[in-house]
Scaffold this motif. Structure first.
Motif, PDB file in Angstrom:
ATOM      1  N   LYS A   1      21.353  50.984  77.083  1.00  0.00           N
ATOM      2  CA  LYS A   1      21.127  51.681  75.816  1.00  0.00           C
ATOM      3  C   LYS A   1      19.648  51.835  75.500  1.00  0.00           C
ATOM      4  O   LYS A   1      19.249  52.783  74.809  1.00  0.00           O
ATOM      5  N   THR A   2      18.861  50.897  75.980  1.00  0.00           N
ATOM      6  CA  THR A   2      17.428  50.947  75.686  1.00  0.00           C
ATOM      7  C   THR A   2      16.747  52.169  76.302  1.00  0.00           C
ATOM      8  O   THR A   2      15.625  52.505  75.917  1.00  0.00           O
ATOM      9  N   MET A   3      17.419  52.818  77.269  1.00  0.00           N
ATOM     10  CA  MET A   3      16.846  53.995  77.913  1.00  0.00           C
ATOM     11  C   MET A   3      17.127  55.276  77.133  1.00  0.00           C
ATOM     12  O   MET A   3      16.650  56.344  77.503  1.00  0.00           O
ATOM     13  N   HIS A   4      17.915  55.180  76.076  1.00  0.00           N
ATOM     14  CA  HIS A   4      18.241  56.362  75.275  1.00  0.00           C
ATOM     15  C   HIS A   4      17.127  56.618  74.262  1.00  0.00           C
ATOM     16  O   HIS A   4      16.564  55.679  73.700  1.00  0.00           O
ATOM     17  N   ASN A   5      16.835  57.884  74.012  1.00  0.00           N
ATOM     18  CA  ASN A   5      15.651  58.236  73.223  1.00  0.00           C
ATOM     19  C   ASN A   5      15.926  59.089  71.992  1.00  0.00           C
ATOM     20  O   ASN A   5      15.028  59.775  71.502  1.00  0.00           O
ATOM     21  N   GLU A   6      17.143  59.019  71.477  1.00  0.00           N
ATOM     22  CA  GLU A   6      17.419  59.746  70.246  1.00  0.00           C
ATOM     23  C   GLU A   6      16.471  59.264  69.140  1.00  0.00           C
ATOM     24  O   GLU A   6      16.271  58.074  68.956  1.00  0.00           O
ATOM     25  N   GLY A   7      15.908  60.223  68.413  1.00  0.00           N
ATOM     26  CA  GLY A   7      15.006  59.878  67.315  1.00  0.00           C
ATOM     27  C   GLY A   7      13.576  59.633  67.719  1.00  0.00           C
ATOM     28  O   GLY A   7      12.723  59.353  66.861  1.00  0.00           O
TER      29      GLY A   7
ATOM     30  N   ASN B   1       7.767  46.676  75.509  1.00  0.00           N
ATOM     31  CA  ASN B   1       9.189  46.478  75.788  1.00  0.00           C
ATOM     32  C   ASN B   1       9.526  47.301  77.023  1.00  0.00           C
ATOM     33  O   ASN B   1       9.730  48.510  76.944  1.00  0.00           O
ATOM     34  N   PHE B   2       9.606  46.627  78.176  1.00  0.00           N
ATOM     35  CA  PHE B   2       9.772  47.367  79.424  1.00  0.00           C
ATOM     36  C   PHE B   2      11.165  47.952  79.555  1.00  0.00           C
ATOM     37  O   PHE B   2      11.370  48.933  80.270  1.00  0.00           O
ATOM     38  N   SER B   3      12.145  47.381  78.887  1.00  0.00           N
ATOM     39  CA  SER B   3      13.492  47.936  78.976  1.00  0.00           C
ATOM     40  C   SER B   3      13.558  49.314  78.328  1.00  0.00           C
ATOM     41  O   SER B   3      14.422  50.125  78.652  1.00  0.00           O
ATOM     42  N   LYS B   4      12.643  49.591  77.405  1.00  0.00           N
ATOM     43  CA  LYS B   4      12.554  50.909  76.785  1.00  0.00           C
ATOM     44  C   LYS B   4      11.453  51.762  77.415  1.00  0.00           C
ATOM     45  O   LYS B   4      11.326  52.943  77.099  1.00  0.00           O
ATOM     46  N   ILE B   5      10.631  51.150  78.266  1.00  0.00           N
ATOM     47  CA  ILE B   5       9.423  51.764  78.817  1.00  0.00           C
ATOM     48  C   ILE B   5       8.547  52.238  77.661  1.00  0.00           C
ATOM     49  O   ILE B   5       7.989  53.337  77.672  1.00  0.00           O
TER      50      ILE B   5
END
Length: 557
Positions: free
Chosen positions: A105-111, A340-344
């Motif tokens: 989920k952390t790879m999703h970029n809505e918003g 936060n590397f999980s979100k890059i």
């Protein structure tokens, strides 16, 4: 030598997202409380934003808190993410799209927004100056100052800027100007990843004694003008696999990104974990050949490359965070490793760390504190914040990728992030330092890279030209060798002197003439990525600040 000095309540080192957010928040509080507060920011780049390099897809959470009306005030976040696409590059020709539902989920970029972090920092710098902050670009913080007597003995007193006009031989040139001491009750160090003063503070105060070693990646990025017919504003592509999974690169982690920004531009880049083992690997050349993959090529073909840059990334996350407080100072943002590397993503986390610091410092000063303390209030505020929760939930992401590889590590992270919300009842650790993973050259397969075609792929020197990098030639080298013999006596026979390849700017060369071999350092090329300070297997290279204003001048990056 007696240097002139200036006194401030707070001195901030580095005009990045953490430092500028701290400066703005400090002054917002001072104005609300109708209190006098003196704050200055020193920045080694020629202007605010000159040395800022990031993807970037920006999560506006911290910005929403700092300037709720940021859109109305003209913040340069104009391209909202419209679509995420995640791929596994199977080989040089084929790619498999991963359904968004199977990605963490952390790879999703809505918003979130595709933006230039450099331009966001320029905007934050303007807001800081409007609030009364003194911003000094072109002045490099070269030295940490400490109190040498009295009740504050041993605590951080401030910083000294570097002397200007020192010649390569170390003498005072005709344009010599001594550095200045900036004294403060509290000094905030926000230099970005592998800050050279932050590195000294971590060692002096043993700030990392209870944390895992920090881990790093090298991010290489280009900005392209592309065919308007191919441009899809807000489209975000991420992926892993080839070329890092190719022959000779077993155990190399990393991934690519391609973001469609505004004005028919895209940013394309590759992040390579600096724990790779094959000394023949060249991150720059991996990136150049990656652009020939059909998935990437379809957007770039027929376009024009307009800028290039590279920067190390602190990606150890929660487990690698050092203690961020020390007497008289705080270590913040990517200087501490809050990405936060999980979100890059590290912009929102860096900004929040600066804002928390500002609140802790202001409360202390408002209560009559004269400075020099170890601000435990910061630690309490940090642990109570969404920043702490954000990082804690992602603590396993990097270690899982390092331990299990891209496929199994990705599966673990899917379970951890999507099913457990980042709170799986286990914490993975990665305790080997990145430079220690390099194997002898004789044990690794040499990698043959194709020659650049000048259309999609390019050489290092033409790339550095597009970074607008410049240093005064007659100045001491800011790339210092602890032992000048080691590159040829140790690194060359054992690791084929990997500095020739891990540096993305062509700074290091082994040249040979009738006198024999020589290790040559082309300091003029340095884009300040810090990779050499991190990856040198002998830990023989120390990066220090050059004369203020030197280095890259990134436009729109």
């Amino acid at each position: 030598m007696v240097r002139e000095s200036m006194e401030f309540d707070v001195v901030i080192v580095g005009a990045g997202p953490a430092g500028l957010s701290a400066a703005c928040r400090l002054m917002q509080q001072a104005q609300a409380a109708e209190q006098e507060l003196t704050v200055c920011v020193v920045e080694k780049g020629s202007e605010v934003g000159a040395h800022i390099l990031s993807g970037a897809v920006i999560e506006p959470r911290a910005l929403n808190e700092l300037f709720p009306d940021w859109a109305g005030q003209g913040a340069p976040l104009k391209t909202a993410v419209t679509e995420d696409q995640i791929y596994l590059l199977k080989d040089a020709e084929n790619a498999r799209r991963i359904p968004n539902g199977l990605a963490p989920k952390t790879m999703h970029n809505e918003g979130n927004y595709v933006a230039s972090l450099g331009n966001l920092c320029r905007w934050l710098g303007e807001r800081a100056e409007e609030l009364g902050v003194e911003v000094f670009p072109g002045f490099a913080a070269a030295e940490v100052l400490y109190h040498d007597d009295g009740p504050l003995k041993g605590s951080v007193k401030g910083i000294a800027t570097g002397d200007m006009g020192i010649t390569h031989s170390g003498e005072q040139g005709p344009n010599y100007m001594p550095g200045m001491e900036l004294h403060a009750k509290y000094t905030l160090f926000t230099e970005g990843c592998r800050g050279h003063l932050g590195k000294q503070l971590i060692e002096k105060f043993a700030l990392d004694k209870d944390s895992d070693p920090q881990h790093f990646g090298l991010g290489i990025k280009e900005l392209w003008d592309i065919d308007p017919a191919k441009h899809k504003p807000g489209l975000v592509l991420h992926g892993a696999g080839w070329p890092l999974s190719g022959d000779g690169q077993k155990g190399t982690n990393g991934g690519f990104f391609l973001y469609h920004a505004e004005d028919n531009q895209v940013v394309v880049g590759l992040i390579i974990d600096l724990n790779y083992s094959n000394p023949w690997l060249s991150p720059f050349d991996e990136f150049q050949r990656m652009k020939h993959h059909p998935l990437i090529k379809q957007y770039l073909e027929g376009g024009k490359r307009v800028s290039y840059g590279a920067r190390a990334i602190a990606k150890g996350g929660f487990n690698s965070l050092p203690k961020m407080t020390m007497p008289g100072a705080l270590l913040l943002g990517c200087d501490a490793g809050t990405l936060n590397f999980s979100k890059i993503k590290g912009t929102h986390t860096a900004m929040k760390s600066g804002m928390i610091a500002a609140e802790a410092v202001f409360e202390s000063l408002a209560a009559g504190d004269e400075g020099g303390k170890d601000l435990n209030a910061f630690t309490e505020k940090f642990k109570a914040s969404w920043l702490y929760d954000d990082l804690f939930r992602s603590r396993n992401f990097g270690p899982a990728m390092h331990k299990f590889g891209t496929i199994l590590g990705g599966a673990f992270n899917f379970v951890d992030q999507n099913l457990f919300g980042g709170k799986i009842p286990v914490t993975l650790h990665d305790t080997r330092k990145d430079y220690a993973e390099l194997k002898p050259a004789s044990e690794c397969k040499q990698i043959e890279y194709p020659k650049p075609d000048g259309k999609l792929s390019f050489d290092k020197l033409s790339s550095v030209f597009l970074s607008n990098t410049n240093h005064e030639e007659d100045q001491p080298s800011h790339l210092q060798l602890k032992d000048v013999q080691i590159p040829l006596s140790t690194n060359l026979p054992k690791w084929a002197e990997p500095a020739q390849r891990y540096c993305p700017a062509g700074v290091y060369e082994v040249v040979e003439d009738e006198q024999g071999k020589c290790f040559q350092i082309n300091t003029q090329n340095c884009v300040h990525c810090k990779t050499c300070d991190i990856k040198d297997p002998s830990q023989n290279i120390t990066w220090v600040v050059p004369e203020g204003g030197g280095g890259p001048n990134y436009p729109n990056m």
